[in-house]
Design a protein around this motif. Structure first.
Motif, PDB file in Angstrom:
ATOM      1  N   TRP A  87       0.805  -1.210   0.000  1.00 46.54           N
ATOM      2  CA  TRP A  87       0.000   0.000   0.000  1.00 46.54           C
ATOM      3  C   TRP A  87       0.841   1.263   0.000  1.00 46.54           C
ATOM      4  CZ3 TRP A  87      -5.312  -0.203  -0.284  1.00 46.54           C
ATOM      5  CH2 TRP A  87      -5.879  -1.454  -0.098  1.00 46.54           C
ATOM      6  N   LEU A  88       0.321   2.315  -0.639  1.00 48.01           N
ATOM      7  CA  LEU A  88       0.894   3.650  -0.566  1.00 48.01           C
ATOM      8  C   LEU A  88      -0.197   4.616  -0.099  1.00 48.01           C
ATOM      9  CD1 LEU A  88       2.934   3.980  -3.895  1.00 48.01           C
ATOM     10  CD2 LEU A  88       3.833   3.543  -1.607  1.00 48.01           C
TER      11      LEU A  88
ATOM     12  N   GLY B  77       6.151   3.777  -6.322  1.00 46.16           N
ATOM     13  CA  GLY B  77       6.381   2.651  -5.426  1.00 46.16           C
ATOM     14  C   GLY B  77       7.248   1.569  -6.052  1.00 46.16           C
ATOM     15  N   ARG B  78       8.321   1.190  -5.345  1.00 45.02           N
ATOM     16  CA  ARG B  78       9.234   0.163  -5.868  1.00 45.02           C
ATOM     17  C   ARG B  78       8.557  -1.180  -6.037  1.00 45.02           C
ATOM     18  NH1 ARG B  78      14.698   1.326  -2.223  1.00 45.02           N
ATOM     19  NH2 ARG B  78      15.154   3.403  -3.080  1.00 45.02           N
ATOM     20  N   VAL B  79       7.699  -1.537  -5.088  1.00 41.18           N
ATOM     21  CA  VAL B  79       6.999  -2.822  -5.182  1.00 41.18           C
ATOM     22  C   VAL B  79       6.141  -2.859  -6.437  1.00 41.18           C
ATOM     23  CG1 VAL B  79       5.242  -4.291  -4.106  1.00 41.18           C
ATOM     24  CG2 VAL B  79       7.028  -3.251  -2.695  1.00 41.18           C
TER      25      VAL B  79
ATOM     26  N   ILE C 102       6.457  -5.413  -9.618  1.00 42.46           N
ATOM     27  CA  ILE C 102       5.356  -6.260 -10.087  1.00 42.46           C
ATOM     28  C   ILE C 102       5.158  -6.100 -11.589  1.00 42.46           C
ATOM     29  CG2 ILE C 102       2.837  -6.552  -9.997  1.00 42.46           C
ATOM     30  CD1 ILE C 102       3.026  -5.848  -6.991  1.00 42.46           C
ATOM     31  N   LYS C 103       5.148  -4.861 -12.054  1.00 49.03           N
ATOM     32  CA  LYS C 103       4.957  -4.604 -13.480  1.00 49.03           C
ATOM     33  C   LYS C 103       6.051  -5.261 -14.310  1.00 49.03           C
ATOM     34  CE  LYS C 103       5.693  -1.470 -17.133  1.00 49.03           C
ATOM     35  NZ  LYS C 103       6.900  -0.822 -17.687  1.00 49.03           N
ATOM     36  N   THR C 104       7.302  -5.094 -13.897  1.00 50.21           N
ATOM     37  CA  THR C 104       8.421  -5.653 -14.653  1.00 50.21           C
ATOM     38  C   THR C 104       8.402  -7.174 -14.630  1.00 50.21           C
ATOM     39  OG1 THR C 104       9.776  -3.712 -14.160  1.00 50.21           O
ATOM     40  CG2 THR C 104      10.939  -5.701 -14.858  1.00 50.21           C
TER      41      THR C 104
END
Length: 270
Positions: free
Chosen positions: A211-212, A235-237, A241-243
């Protein structure tokens, strides 16, 4: 050239990311036009920002599901001689359940709010930005627009993917004129969104690192459009996830999305 006091139009400004945009832009010295359906919420926000930042806030409530809403909103601004420098297309929501389990008018309203309204607002306001040599357009998309769509909320990810591609094209067409366009693609964000869609109980089971806050999303989104980033995922997370999903074979990514989607999407009939 940046105006002395830019004017920002923010849709869906009554709560969540929209209200956070209003607060951050007011703190940066912007005057505002805020719109949403909940007039009382808008008035409360306007009073707060006028007291805190001595900014001029114009409240123009409207329902973007109405096909005439965007034209009416722009006409109201023209009557007040308001020239928009920043457009934040934030209004949105989700329609829970299977696609065929909802009546067509429900989907038609959704498409007008998520697709037609932001596109028409950009079309109506972009010429003035180009003529003045300055403008910013932020289309609030979603991480969902980058990853395989799970079952449930069928049109949500599709609409966000559209906003991403739309923003990329706008960025390429207008950067030479001083107009930056950016798709802001948050993942899970603390707001009323999941209360409205009835998925709060499921969402609360997700780990905290997923969460952000709306404030963090907005701060990063403003910085991204100022840099000229056509697409930005806060957000790094979320970026991981996208990559990771893009690197997977399509069949595996879709299978993983289907399994994870049951954790936070309502896929049953309504």
């Amino acid at each position: 050239m940046t105006p002395a006091r830019p004017l920002s139009l923010i849709t869906g400004a009554s709560s969540g990311i929209g209200a956070a945009f209003a607060r951050h832009l007011a703190a940066r010295g912007h005057d505002l036009v805020i719109t949403a359906r909940r007039t009382e919420r808008l008035q409360e926000l306007a009073t707060e920002l006028q007291v805190a930042h001595s900014t001029t806030v114009t409240v123009l409530p409207c329902d973007l599901a109405d096909p005439a809403a965007v034209a009416g909103l722009c006409h109201a601004m023209e009557q007040r001689a308001l020239q928009v420098d920043w457009l934040v297309n934030n209004a949105g929501y989700g329609v829970p359940g299977r696609f065929d389990a909802n009546d067509w008018p429900v989907h038609a309203d959704f498409l007008r709010v998520l697709l037609t309204a932001p596109t028409e607002l950009a079309w109506r306001l972009l010429p003035g930005m180009r003529q003045r040599g300055y403008g910013r357009i932020i289309n609030v998309a979603s991480l969902a627009g980058h990853v395989p769509a799970p079952a449930g909320h069928t049109l949500y990810a599709a609409s966000k993917a559209y906003l991403i591609k739309f923003s990329q094209a706008l960025a390429l067409e207008n950067s030479a004129c001083g107009v930056h366009a950016s798709a802001l693609c948050p993942g899970f964000t603390w707001s009323e969104f999941h209360d409205v869609t009835g998925t709060r109980a499921k969402m609360d089971k997700l780990p905290g690192y997923m969460w952000l806050t709306a404030d963090k999303v907005v701060r990063q989104g403003i910085a991204a459009v100022e840099r000229g980033d056509a697409v930005y995922i806060p957000g790094r997370v979320n970026r991981f996830i996208k990559t990771a999903l893009q690197l997977m074979p399509d069949r595996l990514a879709l299978r993983l999305s289907a399994r994870q989607g049951t954790r936070y999407r309502d896929t049953e009939a309504h």
